[in-house]
Design an enzyme around this catalytic site. Structure first.
Site, PDB file in Angstrom:
ATOM      1  N   GLY A   7       0.844  -1.183   0.000  1.00  0.00           N
ATOM      2  CA  GLY A   7       0.000   0.000   0.000  1.00  0.00           C
ATOM      3  C   GLY A   7       0.883   1.237   0.000  1.00  0.00           C
ATOM      4  CD  GLN A  36       3.688   5.603   2.795  1.00  0.00           C
ATOM      5  OE1 GLN A  36       2.706   5.060   2.318  1.00  0.00           O
ATOM      6  NE2 GLN A  36       4.734   4.920   3.229  1.00  0.00           N
ATOM      7  CB  CYS A  67       6.102   1.606   7.267  1.00  0.00           C
ATOM      8  SG  CYS A  67       5.500   3.134   6.531  1.00  0.00           S
ATOM      9  CG  LEU A  68       7.058   0.904   1.107  1.00  0.00           C
ATOM     10  CD1 LEU A  68       6.409   1.284  -0.215  1.00  0.00           C
ATOM     11  CD2 LEU A  68       8.139  -0.150   0.894  1.00  0.00           C
ATOM     12  CG  HIS A  88       0.258   0.647   7.337  1.00  0.00           C
ATOM     13  ND1 HIS A  88       1.264   0.103   8.125  1.00  0.00           N
ATOM     14  CD2 HIS A  88       0.882   1.519   6.504  1.00  0.00           C
ATOM     15  CE1 HIS A  88       2.424   0.648   7.770  1.00  0.00           C
ATOM     16  NE2 HIS A  88       2.220   1.505   6.787  1.00  0.00           N
ATOM     17  CD  GLU A  89      -0.813   2.203   2.941  1.00  0.00           C
ATOM     18  OE1 GLU A  89      -0.377   3.371   2.837  1.00  0.00           O
ATOM     19  OE2 GLU A  89      -0.054   1.229   3.110  1.00  0.00           O
ATOM     20  CG  HIS A 102       1.092   6.224   5.909  1.00  0.00           C
ATOM     21  ND1 HIS A 102       2.280   6.711   6.408  1.00  0.00           N
ATOM     22  CD2 HIS A 102       1.320   4.914   5.632  1.00  0.00           C
ATOM     23  CE1 HIS A 102       3.176   5.732   6.447  1.00  0.00           C
ATOM     24  NE2 HIS A 102       2.615   4.628   5.984  1.00  0.00           N
TER      25      HIS A 102
END
Ligand SMILES: [Zn+2]
Length: 151
Positions: free
Chosen positions: A19, A24, A72-73, A114-115, A118
């Site tokens: 995702g 981000q 997480c990226l 999670h997204e 963000h």
């Protein structure tokens, strides 16, 4: 906007993400993309079709939560166990402006939460009950992923 969404999908795939949220990639927009298809960072997870969520809203459908590993990226090389609601209702717009309204369970629900976080300025570290499971990927692979002992 369509070009931006295409770029987000490309970035997510390039980094083997499941995702990606717009902030981000430094855009203050309420847009998230997700997809799970044979992902090397998350092996053995159920597949999730490519989904674009615009202005998403989530509602927990039960108080039940489950702890599981997340990475997480935007926080490279770490994993930690994060509590998430197991079942949520998701309302959003898709990239064509069509209204979406669906229920997501378990890993699917986890990725969306999670997204969604963000998009609201939170990362998974903010959700961890304690940091004792926070691990570097190398340690995670060595200890957390090893098969259970027989004894
Ligand atoms: Zn993330």
């Amino acid at each position: 906007m369509q070009k931006f969404i295409d770029d987000m999908i490309e970035t997510m795939k390039e980094y083997d993400g499941v995702g990606l949220a717009a902030d981000q990639v430094h855009e203050s927009k309420q847009v998230a993309v997700l997809e799970v298809a044979d992902n090397p960072r998350y092996p053995n997870k159920p597949q999730i079709p490519l989904t674009v969520l615009i202005n998403p809203k989530i509602t927990p459908l039960s108080t039940e939560t489950e702890d599981d590993w997340e990475g997480c990226l935007s926080i490279p090389d770490l994993r930690g166990k994060v509590p998430r609601y197991r079942r949520i209702r998701v309302e959003a717009w898709d990239r064509g402006g069509k209204a979406l309204d669906f229920v997501a369970n378990d890993f699917h629900a986890r990725v969306i939460q999670h997204e969604y976080d963000h998009l609201n300025g939170k990362v998974y570290l903010d959700r961890m009950r304690d940091l004792s499971t926070l691990s570097f990927l190398q340690e995670f692979a060595r200890y957390a992923m090893r098969p259970p002992r027989d004894d």
